[in-house]
Design an enzyme around this catalytic site. Structure first.
Site, PDB file in Angstrom:
ATOM      1  N   SER A   1     -33.192  69.651   0.791  1.00  0.00           N
ATOM      2  CA  SER A   1     -33.748  70.602   2.103  1.00  0.00           C
ATOM      3  C   SER A   1     -33.854  72.116   1.743  1.00  0.00           C
ATOM      4  O   SER A   1     -34.217  73.323   2.051  1.00  0.00           O
ATOM      5  CB  SER A   1     -32.653  70.447   3.298  1.00  0.00           C
ATOM      6  N   CYS A   2     -33.654  72.117   0.292  1.00  0.00           N
ATOM      7  CA  CYS A   2     -33.360  73.463  -0.088  1.00  0.00           C
ATOM      8  C   CYS A   2     -34.718  74.483   0.022  1.00  0.00           C
ATOM      9  O   CYS A   2     -35.340  74.298  -0.846  1.00  0.00           O
ATOM     10  CB  CYS A   2     -32.790  73.467  -2.131  1.00  0.00           C
TER      11      CYS A   2
END
Length: 118
Positions: free
Chosen positions: A10-11
């Site tokens: 999700s970064c």
């Protein structure tokens, strides 16, 4: 060349790295160390090559949430810093890109183009 990109799905920085590798036609395996964990030996290998200062993200919320004692221990001992990285994978700078003759830490578009645009 087969590479593995390590990080957290999700970064936002990881998403940039995935997009750039896809644009360059580089095939890769993804290791989500938030879900899959990471072995201490792997982090030790990276630290030996890149240095703890390059690997340890002191700008993130995970570092800020550590106690002063934990921060001091990490600053005074590479082994203790590595133990903290194993326990708190969010503190590993992202992405880590590793291949046969490649080890990159962090996303730098120019560096990716130089290394993978062959």
């Amino acid at each position: 060349m087969t590479i593995t990109i390590y990080g957290i799905k999700s970064c936002s920085t990881m998403k940039k790295a995935f997009t750039k590798l896809d644009e360059l036609g580089v095939s890769y395996d993804f290791h989500d160390y938030k879900k899959q964990g990471i072995e201490k030996e792997t982090i030790q290998r990276w630290v030996e090559s890149l240095g703890i200062d390059k690997m340890l993200n002191k700008r993130g919320t995970t570092w800020r949430k550590l106690t002063d004692e934990q921060k001091q221990a990490a600053d005074s001992s590479v082994d203790k810093a590595i133990d903290l990285l194993v326990e708190n994978t969010s503190m590993i700078k992202r992405p880590i890109v590793e291949g046969q003759s490649v080890l990159l830490c962090g996303y730098d578009e120019t560096e990716f183009e130089t290394v993978f645009n062959k």
